[in-house]
Design an enzyme around this catalytic site. Sequence first.
Site, PDB file in Angstrom:
ATOM      1  N   GLN A   1     -32.229  12.991  22.698  1.00  0.00           N
ATOM      2  CA  GLN A   1     -33.085  14.154  22.952  1.00  0.00           C
ATOM      3  C   GLN A   1     -33.261  14.421  24.452  1.00  0.00           C
ATOM      4  O   GLN A   1     -33.678  15.510  24.840  1.00  0.00           O
ATOM      5  CB  GLN A   1     -34.453  13.984  22.275  1.00  0.00           C
ATOM      6  CG  GLN A   1     -34.336  14.029  20.756  1.00  0.00           C
ATOM      7  CD  GLN A   1     -35.689  13.903  20.106  1.00  0.00           C
ATOM      8  OE1 GLN A   1     -36.162  12.803  19.870  1.00  0.00           O
ATOM      9  NE2 GLN A   1     -36.332  15.032  19.847  1.00  0.00           N
TER      10      GLN A   1
ATOM     11  N   HIS B   1     -31.723  10.985  14.247  1.00  0.00           N
ATOM     12  CA  HIS B   1     -31.253  11.576  15.512  1.00  0.00           C
ATOM     13  C   HIS B   1     -30.037  10.827  16.054  1.00  0.00           C
ATOM     14  O   HIS B   1     -29.118  11.435  16.595  1.00  0.00           O
ATOM     15  CB  HIS B   1     -32.344  11.512  16.593  1.00  0.00           C
ATOM     16  CG  HIS B   1     -33.288  12.665  16.590  1.00  0.00           C
ATOM     17  ND1 HIS B   1     -32.882  13.964  16.774  1.00  0.00           N
ATOM     18  CD2 HIS B   1     -34.638  12.719  16.461  1.00  0.00           C
ATOM     19  CE1 HIS B   1     -33.944  14.767  16.755  1.00  0.00           C
ATOM     20  NE2 HIS B   1     -35.031  14.038  16.558  1.00  0.00           N
TER      21      HIS B   1
ATOM     22  N   HIS C   1     -36.826   9.422  10.900  1.00  0.00           N
ATOM     23  CA  HIS C   1     -36.579  10.661  11.662  1.00  0.00           C
ATOM     24  C   HIS C   1     -35.794  10.352  12.939  1.00  0.00           C
ATOM     25  O   HIS C   1     -34.806  11.021  13.247  1.00  0.00           O
ATOM     26  CB  HIS C   1     -37.937  11.302  11.965  1.00  0.00           C
ATOM     27  CG  HIS C   1     -37.892  12.521  12.830  1.00  0.00           C
ATOM     28  ND1 HIS C   1     -38.377  13.747  12.421  1.00  0.00           N
ATOM     29  CD2 HIS C   1     -37.436  12.712  14.099  1.00  0.00           C
ATOM     30  CE1 HIS C   1     -38.199  14.636  13.401  1.00  0.00           C
ATOM     31  NE2 HIS C   1     -37.647  14.034  14.430  1.00  0.00           N
ATOM     32  N   GLU C   2     -36.214   9.305  13.653  1.00  0.00           N
ATOM     33  CA  GLU C   2     -35.565   8.989  14.937  1.00  0.00           C
ATOM     34  C   GLU C   2     -34.170   8.391  14.721  1.00  0.00           C
ATOM     35  O   GLU C   2     -33.241   8.681  15.477  1.00  0.00           O
ATOM     36  CB  GLU C   2     -36.434   8.040  15.767  1.00  0.00           C
ATOM     37  CG  GLU C   2     -37.831   8.560  16.110  1.00  0.00           C
ATOM     38  CD  GLU C   2     -37.849   9.947  16.722  1.00  0.00           C
ATOM     39  OE1 GLU C   2     -36.848  10.344  17.360  1.00  0.00           O
ATOM     40  OE2 GLU C   2     -38.859  10.650  16.547  1.00  0.00           O
TER      41      GLU C   2
ATOM     42  N   CYS D   1     -40.483  18.116  15.559  1.00  0.00           N
ATOM     43  CA  CYS D   1     -39.502  17.469  16.425  1.00  0.00           C
ATOM     44  C   CYS D   1     -39.578  18.127  17.796  1.00  0.00           C
ATOM     45  O   CYS D   1     -39.629  19.359  17.890  1.00  0.00           O
ATOM     46  CB  CYS D   1     -38.104  17.641  15.831  1.00  0.00           C
ATOM     47  SG  CYS D   1     -36.818  16.859  16.806  1.00  0.00           S
ATOM     48  N   LEU D   2     -39.591  17.308  18.844  1.00  0.00           N
ATOM     49  CA  LEU D   2     -39.681  17.857  20.200  1.00  0.00           C
ATOM     50  C   LEU D   2     -38.462  18.727  20.523  1.00  0.00           C
ATOM     51  O   LEU D   2     -38.538  19.572  21.411  1.00  0.00           O
ATOM     52  CB  LEU D   2     -39.811  16.727  21.227  1.00  0.00           C
ATOM     53  CG  LEU D   2     -41.106  15.905  21.123  1.00  0.00           C
ATOM     54  CD1 LEU D   2     -41.084  14.736  22.104  1.00  0.00           C
ATOM     55  CD2 LEU D   2     -42.331  16.781  21.350  1.00  0.00           C
TER      56      LEU D   2
ATOM     57  N   GLY E   1     -42.523  10.082  18.819  1.00  0.00           N
ATOM     58  CA  GLY E   1     -41.236   9.402  18.752  1.00  0.00           C
ATOM     59  C   GLY E   1     -40.185  10.184  19.521  1.00  0.00           C
ATOM     60  O   GLY E   1     -40.277  11.411  19.645  1.00  0.00           O
TER      61      GLY E   1
HETATM   62 NI    NI Z   1     -37.031  14.650  16.355  1.00  0.00          NI
END
Ligand code: NI
Length: 171
Positions: free
Chosen positions: A51, A140, A136-137, A94-95, A46
Site C-alpha cells: 500500500q 493485499h 484483509h492484509e 481500506c486506506l 492495518g
Molecule cells: Ni486494505
Amino acid sequence: MSVRPIIILPDPRLRLVSEPVTAIDDDIRRLVEDMFDTMYDAPGIGLAAIQIGVPKRVVTVDLAKKDEPRAPQVFINPEILARSEETSVYEEGCLSIPDVHEDVERPARIRVRYLDLDGKPHEIEADGLLATCLQHEIDHLNGILFIDHISKLKRDRILKKFAKAAKRAAG
Ligand code: NI
C-alpha cells in the site's frame, strides 16, 4: 521515520503478489517504521507494505481503541495455516479505497504463522477483529482487495468511480 504516500485504487501495484522477506535488515526495519508512521497518520488499523508501493510480505496492525495505548504488531511473511468453517461479518474499509465501507464475510478464526522483527517465528490463533484484519492484509500481499469479496455489481460500481476519479486527477 516518515509518512509515505498510500497508493489508491486503481493503481495496478495493488494487484501485485508481494515477495517474501528473505532477511530482516535495516531496510526492512525502516520499512516497518514508515508503515507504522503512515498507518497512524492515515489513520488506519492495518497496512500492507504494497500500500506504500513496496511489494514485500510485511503487514502492520494496531487494533487499540482511541483511548487505549498503542499496540503495534508486525507480521512478516504471514501465512494462514487453517481457517474455521464458522464465518463472521465485519464492515471493512481500506486506506487504498478511501470512503468505501462494505460488509465482508470471512472465516471467524484463523491460525497464522509469521516472523517478528527479530526473525523469530510465531504461530497464533486469531479471532474477532484481528482475524478479519489479518485476512484483509494478507489478501493485499496476494493482490486481493476486500472489494473482491463483495458482489460484482457493487465492486464494478466502486471500480468505475475510482477509475473516473483517477482520470480526473490525471487531467
Ligand atoms: Ni486494505
